[in-house]
Design a protein around this motif. Structure first.
Motif, PDB file in Angstrom:
ATOM      1  N   UNK A  36       0.866  -1.181   0.000  1.00 34.09           N
ATOM      2  CA  UNK A  36       0.000   0.000   0.000  1.00 34.09           C
ATOM      3  C   UNK A  36       0.902   1.230   0.000  1.00 34.09           C
ATOM      4  N   UNK A  37       0.295   2.411  -0.060  1.00 39.01           N
ATOM      5  CA  UNK A  37       1.097   3.638  -0.033  1.00 39.01           C
ATOM      6  C   UNK A  37       0.605   4.545   1.080  1.00 39.01           C
ATOM      7  N   UNK A  38       1.534   5.311   1.607  1.00 45.07           N
ATOM      8  CA  UNK A  38       1.232   6.258   2.674  1.00 45.07           C
ATOM      9  C   UNK A  38       0.788   7.602   2.096  1.00 45.07           C
ATOM     10  N   UNK A  39       0.406   8.510   2.970  1.00 46.16           N
ATOM     11  CA  UNK A  39      -0.007   9.846   2.531  1.00 46.16           C
ATOM     12  C   UNK A  39       1.122  10.592   1.846  1.00 46.16           C
ATOM     13  N   UNK A  40       2.371  10.284   2.203  1.00 46.71           N
ATOM     14  CA  UNK A  40       3.515  10.939   1.568  1.00 46.71           C
ATOM     15  C   UNK A  40       4.126  10.087   0.457  1.00 46.71           C
ATOM     16  N   UNK A  42       4.948   6.827   0.125  1.00 50.15           N
ATOM     17  CA  UNK A  42       5.925   5.761   0.372  1.00 50.15           C
ATOM     18  C   UNK A  42       5.221   4.405   0.266  1.00 50.15           C
ATOM     19  N   UNK A  43       5.857   3.457  -0.401  1.00 51.91           N
ATOM     20  CA  UNK A  43       5.319   2.110  -0.516  1.00 51.91           C
ATOM     21  C   UNK A  43       5.649   1.319   0.739  1.00 51.91           C
ATOM     22  N   UNK A  44       4.609   0.784   1.380  1.00 54.88           N
ATOM     23  CA  UNK A  44       4.790   0.020   2.613  1.00 54.88           C
ATOM     24  C   UNK A  44       4.054  -1.305   2.493  1.00 54.88           C
ATOM     25  N   UNK A  45       4.426  -2.238   3.365  1.00 57.83           N
ATOM     26  CA  UNK A  45       3.896  -3.599   3.295  1.00 57.83           C
ATOM     27  C   UNK A  45       2.893  -3.808   4.422  1.00 57.83           C
ATOM     28  N   UNK A  46       1.626  -3.997   4.024  1.00 59.10           N
ATOM     29  CA  UNK A  46       0.563  -4.242   5.013  1.00 59.10           C
ATOM     30  C   UNK A  46      -0.648  -4.778   4.278  1.00 59.10           C
ATOM     31  N   UNK A  47      -1.355  -5.728   4.881  1.00 59.17           N
ATOM     32  CA  UNK A  47      -2.506  -6.326   4.202  1.00 59.17           C
ATOM     33  C   UNK A  47      -3.727  -5.418   4.234  1.00 59.17           C
ATOM     34  N   UNK A  48      -4.121  -4.953   5.421  1.00 59.45           N
ATOM     35  CA  UNK A  48      -5.354  -4.181   5.555  1.00 59.45           C
ATOM     36  C   UNK A  48      -5.136  -2.720   5.198  1.00 59.45           C
ATOM     37  N   UNK A  49      -6.223  -2.081   4.733  1.00 58.46           N
ATOM     38  CA  UNK A  49      -6.149  -0.662   4.386  1.00 58.46           C
ATOM     39  C   UNK A  49      -5.976   0.214   5.624  1.00 58.46           C
ATOM     40  N   UNK A  50      -6.516  -0.247   6.767  1.00 59.26           N
ATOM     41  CA  UNK A  50      -6.488   0.545   7.998  1.00 59.26           C
ATOM     42  C   UNK A  50      -5.517  -0.063   9.014  1.00 59.26           C
ATOM     43  N   UNK A  51      -4.951   0.808   9.841  1.00 55.38           N
ATOM     44  CA  UNK A  51      -4.193   0.379  11.007  1.00 55.38           C
ATOM     45  C   UNK A  51      -5.066   0.581  12.237  1.00 55.38           C
ATOM     46  N   UNK A  53      -6.685   1.750  15.387  1.00 57.33           N
ATOM     47  CA  UNK A  53      -6.475   2.920  16.222  1.00 57.33           C
ATOM     48  C   UNK A  53      -5.805   4.090  15.536  1.00 57.33           C
ATOM     49  N   UNK A  54      -5.429   3.926  14.252  1.00 57.81           N
ATOM     50  CA  UNK A  54      -4.721   4.998  13.549  1.00 57.81           C
ATOM     51  C   UNK A  54      -5.439   5.452  12.290  1.00 57.81           C
ATOM     52  N   UNK A  55      -6.243   4.578  11.703  1.00 55.59           N
ATOM     53  CA  UNK A  55      -6.974   4.944  10.497  1.00 55.59           C
ATOM     54  C   UNK A  55      -6.325   4.413   9.240  1.00 55.59           C
ATOM     55  N   UNK A  56      -6.807   4.863   8.085  1.00 60.79           N
ATOM     56  CA  UNK A  56      -6.285   4.363   6.816  1.00 60.79           C
ATOM     57  C   UNK A  56      -4.807   4.701   6.630  1.00 60.79           C
ATOM     58  N   UNK A  57      -4.048   3.744   6.130  1.00 60.12           N
ATOM     59  CA  UNK A  57      -2.631   3.979   5.868  1.00 60.12           C
ATOM     60  C   UNK A  57      -2.444   5.125   4.893  1.00 60.12           C
ATOM     61  N   UNK A  58      -3.343   5.245   3.923  1.00 61.07           N
ATOM     62  CA  UNK A  58      -3.207   6.281   2.904  1.00 61.07           C
ATOM     63  C   UNK A  58      -3.345   7.687   3.484  1.00 61.07           C
ATOM     64  N   UNK A  93     -13.626  -0.097  -3.037  1.00 59.61           N
ATOM     65  CA  UNK A  93     -14.288  -0.208  -1.744  1.00 59.61           C
ATOM     66  C   UNK A  93     -13.378   0.014  -0.564  1.00 59.61           C
ATOM     67  N   UNK A  94     -12.049  -0.002  -0.787  1.00 60.55           N
ATOM     68  CA  UNK A  94     -11.106   0.256   0.294  1.00 60.55           C
ATOM     69  C   UNK A  94     -10.795   1.749   0.379  1.00 60.55           C
ATOM     70  N   UNK A  95     -10.304   2.168   1.534  1.00 56.39           N
ATOM     71  CA  UNK A  95     -10.082   3.597   1.777  1.00 56.39           C
ATOM     72  C   UNK A  95      -9.062   4.192   0.822  1.00 56.39           C
TER      73      UNK A  95
END
Length: 226
Positions: A36-40, A42-51, A53-58, A93-95
């Motif tokens: 997935x990618x972050x707001x800035x 960066x390509x990161x490795x994670x299955x779900x769109x959300x973390x 307690x933190x919200x969407x990775x994007x 359908x994902x964030x």
């Protein structure tokens, strides 16, 4: 080939540097991981769109992610010389869904910039994301992930027509006839996610090119008894 699903995910937390290193230790030929990618950007490795307690990775910057979420380049380094199947997420359908398929293009540029197209497969359930990636880097091997209920003959025709070189059907949809047809069309077959030793042996007997499994050590032992 035996591909460790999100790394050796029964032996270490999934999609972590340790799970990728563990896959190497237990004899996997490769690793499957999710990107997935972050707001800035960066390509990161994670299955779900959300973390939790933190919200969407994007919506989060890299600095806001926990250390357990690796950047894609760190994950590739941890995989060493293993084959890496990068699954492009950001599905409808994902964030983080992007109708311009920016994530697919970012992954393709990442692979091209590192010069690693020869040991990377880019897969996704989103066929258009694969099209976008292939347009950026024609040397990529791209594989369409298909669920068990999908018409696999139609999927194979679509893969061939759009220039992709792999089909990734759910293991329940795999038949020897499908594998034979795929190979005749120059398409590899990678199936997911299989942990039962007897099922692994049956799929290998059917001729699949790769199996994605949570237990690469069990899969390796099953194949040694064929």
């Amino acid at each position: 080939m035996i591909l460790a699903h999100r790394g050796a995910s029964r032996a270490a937390p999934e999609n972590t540097v340790e799970s990728f290193r563990q896959a190497h230790r237990v004899g996997a030929d490769g690793v499957e991981l999710d990107v997935r990618r972050t707001a800035d950007g960066v390509l990161v490795v994670h299955h779900d769109a959300d973390l939790p307690g933190r919200g969407p990775i994007v919506s989060l910057r890299l600095s806001e992610l926990p250390p357990s979420v690796p950047q894609l380049d760190a994950a590739l380094d941890a995989c060493g010389d293993l084959v890496v199947n990068i699954e492009v997420k950001a599905l409808p359908g994902e964030a983080d869904y992007d109708p311009t398929y920016g994530l697919g293009r970012l992954v393709a540029r990442f692979v091209a910039d590192r010069g690693i197209a020869g040991r990377v497969v880019v897969s996704s359930f989103d066929l258009s994301a694969l099209d976008a990636a292939l347009a950026v880097e024609p040397a990529l091997v791209t594989g369409w992930l298909t669920p068990s209920w999908y018409d696999q003959s139609n999927a194979l025709e679509t893969v061939v027509a759009r220039g992709h070189r792999a089909l990734h059907p759910h293991h329940e949809a795999v038949t020897p006839a499908l594998v034979t047809a795929a190979h005749a069309a120059g398409v590899d077959v990678t199936t997911w996610t299989v942990d039962d030793p007897e099922r692994i042996r049956l799929l290998v007997a059917a001729g699949v090119d790769a199996i994605i499994t949570n237990v690469p050590d069990v899969a390796r032992a099953a194949l040694s008894r064929m």
